[in-house]
Design an enzyme around this catalytic site. Structure first.
Site, PDB file in Angstrom:
ATOM      1  N   LYS A 180      15.433  -0.306  -0.410  1.00 56.96           N
ATOM      2  CA  LYS A 180      15.483  -0.434  -1.863  1.00 56.96           C
ATOM      3  C   LYS A 180      14.136   0.022  -2.418  1.00 56.96           C
ATOM      4  O   LYS A 180      13.142  -0.695  -2.333  1.00 56.96           O
ATOM      5  CB  LYS A 180      15.733  -1.876  -2.312  1.00 56.96           C
ATOM      6  CG  LYS A 180      15.973  -1.972  -3.835  1.00 56.96           C
ATOM      7  CD  LYS A 180      15.566  -3.318  -4.421  1.00 56.96           C
ATOM      8  CE  LYS A 180      14.123  -3.327  -4.876  1.00 56.96           C
ATOM      9  NZ  LYS A 180      13.857  -2.468  -6.071  1.00 56.96           N
ATOM     10  N   GLU A 255       3.379  -7.031   2.807  1.00 58.23           N
ATOM     11  CA  GLU A 255       2.085  -6.466   2.387  1.00 58.23           C
ATOM     12  C   GLU A 255       1.978  -6.704   0.901  1.00 58.23           C
ATOM     13  O   GLU A 255       2.700  -6.108   0.109  1.00 58.23           O
ATOM     14  CB  GLU A 255       2.015  -4.973   2.736  1.00 58.23           C
ATOM     15  CG  GLU A 255       0.583  -4.471   2.882  1.00 58.23           C
ATOM     16  CD  GLU A 255       0.019  -3.866   1.615  1.00 58.23           C
ATOM     17  OE1 GLU A 255      -0.302  -4.658   0.682  1.00 58.23           O
ATOM     18  OE2 GLU A 255      -0.097  -2.643   1.541  1.00 58.23           O
ATOM     19  N   CYS A 294      -3.069  -0.749  -3.812  1.00 56.30           N
ATOM     20  CA  CYS A 294      -3.243  -2.101  -3.269  1.00 56.30           C
ATOM     21  C   CYS A 294      -4.633  -2.298  -2.685  1.00 56.30           C
ATOM     22  O   CYS A 294      -5.167  -3.413  -2.693  1.00 56.30           O
ATOM     23  CB  CYS A 294      -2.172  -2.395  -2.224  1.00 56.30           C
ATOM     24  SG  CYS A 294      -2.170  -1.275  -0.819  1.00 56.30           S
ATOM     25  N   GLU A 397      -5.181  -9.605  -9.071  1.00 57.50           N
ATOM     26  CA  GLU A 397      -5.001  -8.159  -8.929  1.00 57.50           C
ATOM     27  C   GLU A 397      -4.499  -7.560 -10.240  1.00 57.50           C
ATOM     28  O   GLU A 397      -3.415  -7.907 -10.711  1.00 57.50           O
ATOM     29  CB  GLU A 397      -4.002  -7.884  -7.807  1.00 57.50           C
ATOM     30  CG  GLU A 397      -3.909  -6.424  -7.421  1.00 57.50           C
ATOM     31  CD  GLU A 397      -2.966  -6.209  -6.240  1.00 57.50           C
ATOM     32  OE1 GLU A 397      -3.274  -5.357  -5.402  1.00 57.50           O
ATOM     33  OE2 GLU A 397      -1.925  -6.889  -6.176  1.00 57.50           O
TER      34      GLU A 397
END
Length: 503
Positions: A180, A255, A294, A397
């Site tokens: 997906k 992750e 990331c 983040e």
């Protein structure tokens, strides 16, 4: 996307199809917010069909039992097809994700490298690890087998690259899969399925369902016929995936991003060349792909004695970064991926300024121009000075072009600041002192540590993080191991009665 028509972007059991609901989604070009493509908007029913196809292909099909050399040969054919279609795919990645065309091309090169790496890795293995049982009558060996049906949920920032880190090792291991892609940037992953089919992958081995996380992703994570779920994305969504997967006790690989420190010691800047390099790399660390990375070096932690000069030059250069549509020649940084992501970035900057940060550059939307349409999701590279650990922008983040600046006086203080995060994906240390470089790198609690560099990775080296950056590793031998089960086969060559029970 040559193997299907229109919004038939769901691939199940070798066939392209619409969503069961016939729902569709417009994919927008982030440079001008205009429709770029239309894709199927799948739901749980599409997932169930795709998982059933993958389950059948694993339980009844040839792929799990295909010779390793044949699986590796297919991976290499895929790599060759990626090279063939590099320009087309690089452009598609640029338009879909907003990055520059050159970044898109580099991504495709890295995708091809991943397929070649796992092909080489799997054919280079032996027939298992022989275990000495202490008797010539016992043959004992540890072997690796495919884990089964793998669900893969990938992010919007590096759509095809992140897909390859999952698809290549899974196929090398002999698994089947349902992927997906992000509902925002699915186009190159759809194209990858076409390439897998062209390369000769058996029917049902690779399936794709385009659609949102709350329906497609959630169903994949909880599905009882899925043996492993591999997710790359945000912490909140990753936590939900892990909770859903726990019900059926399936394997999970996560992750989940990072808040990555870039530590600059004064001795790294003792020469003009050293100073220029450290500043240049700090820009690359923070602003590549508009900070939507990331492993972005979004926390600059610089020694107090060089702080003012370093930040002044950094801010000056940040203000010169050329923003625009990624397909335009000379553009260095594209838009954010969506209006939602830009609004999130703006909110973080506003909170930082309210908490006392000093704006040194950026902090706003740029003026519209021919290469920056007013409807695009552009935001200026932003440098926030005088930051501290209590600020939200330092703790969380952002996933946007925002760099925070903290300072230190001692080595211990630098390490403490760098490790003072819930995440632990990546970090860097800049110093001319080789001993200090090794000491600091050894103390940093991050999955990847760069010394006098930032951002490079190797497909043969593991990628993943400590703490809330996730569970498991991608790439390297561990990246292949994620998609396998380990089995011990113990054979008695001279069986005889044990006589434990006397009878």
């Amino acid at each position: 996307m040559a193997g299907h028509q229109g919004h038939q972007t769901i691939h199940v059991g070798g066939e392209w199809r619409e969503a069961v609901s016939r729902a569709t989604r417009d994919i927008l070009d982030p440079a001008d917010a205009k429709p770029l493509a239309v894709v199927a908007e799948g739901d749980a029913r599409d997932v169930d069909a795709a998982v059933a196809a993958a389950r059948h292909a694993f339980d009844e099909g040839p792929w799990p039992h295909t010779a390793v050399a044949e699986r590796a040969a297919l991976l290499r054919r895929v790599a060759d097809l990626l090279v063939r279609d590099r320009e087309q795919l690089g452009l598609l990645e640029s338009r879909d994700a907003g990055k520059t065309v050159e970044e898109g091309r580099v991504d495709i090169d890295c995708v091809a490298d991943a397929f070649r790496y796992f092909a080489d890795l799997v054919v280079g293995e032996g027939g298992g690890r022989v275990v000495d049982a202490g008797s010539k009558d016992i043959h004992s060996v540890v072997v690796h087998e495919p884990v089964g049906v793998c669900a893969m949920i990938t992010p919007w920032n590096y759509p095809l690259l992140q897909a390859s880190w999952k698809v290549a090792p899974a196929l090398a291991a002999g698994d089947t899969l349902v992927i997906k892609p992000s509902e925002i940037t699915p186009l190159t992953t759809v194209a990858l399925i076409d390439l897998l089919v062209e390369a000769g992958l058996p029917v049902g081995v690779a399936n794709i369902v385009t659609g949102p996380g709350h329906s497609v992703g959630a169903r994949l994570a909880e599905h009882p016929d899925v043996d492993l779920v591999s997710f790359t994305g945000g912490l909140a969504s990753g936590t939900k995936v892990a909770q859903a997967a726990a019900v059926s006790v399936k394997k999970v690989a996560l992750e989940l991003g990072g808040k990555n420190p870039n530590v600059v010691f004064a001795d790294a800047c003792s020469t003009e060349e050293g100073f220029d390099t450290a500043v240049d790399q700090a820009l690359n660390a923070a602003f590549i792909h508009s900070g939507q990375v990331c492993s972005a070096g979004s926390r600059l932690i610089v020694e107090e004695s060089v702080r003012e000069r370093f930040v002044a030059e950094l801010a000056r250069r940040a203000g010169l970064i050329r923003l625009g549509r990624g397909t335009e020649e000379g553009v260095e940084c594209g838009p954010l991926v969506s209006e939602q992501q830009r609004a999130k970035t703006e909110a973080y900057v506003a909170s930082a300024l309210a908490e006392g940060a000093v704006l040194r550059s950026g902090g706003k939307r740029p003026e519209p121009s021919a290469e920056r349409p007013a409807t695009g999701y552009f935001y200026e590279p932003t440098v926030l000075d005088r930051c501290h650990r209590d600020m939200k922008v330092v703790r969380e983040e952002v996933f946007g072009p925002v760099l925070t600046v903290e300072t230190f006086r001692t080595e211990d203080e630098a390490v403490a600041l760098a490790n003072d995060t819930e995440y632990g994906l990546a970090g860097a240390v800049w110093t001319a002192d080789a001993g200090r470089a090794r000491r600091v790198a050894g103390r940093l609690r991050h999955g990847t540590v760069w010394i006098n560099d930032f951002h490079p990775y190797l497909p043969q080296a593991e990628w993943g993080g400590f703490g809330k950056s996730g569970v498991g590793r991608e790439l390297g031998p561990s990246g292949l191991a994620e998609y396998r089960e380990t089995k011990h086969v113990y054979q008695n060559l001279a069986p005889r009665p044990v006589r434990w029970f006397r009878g």
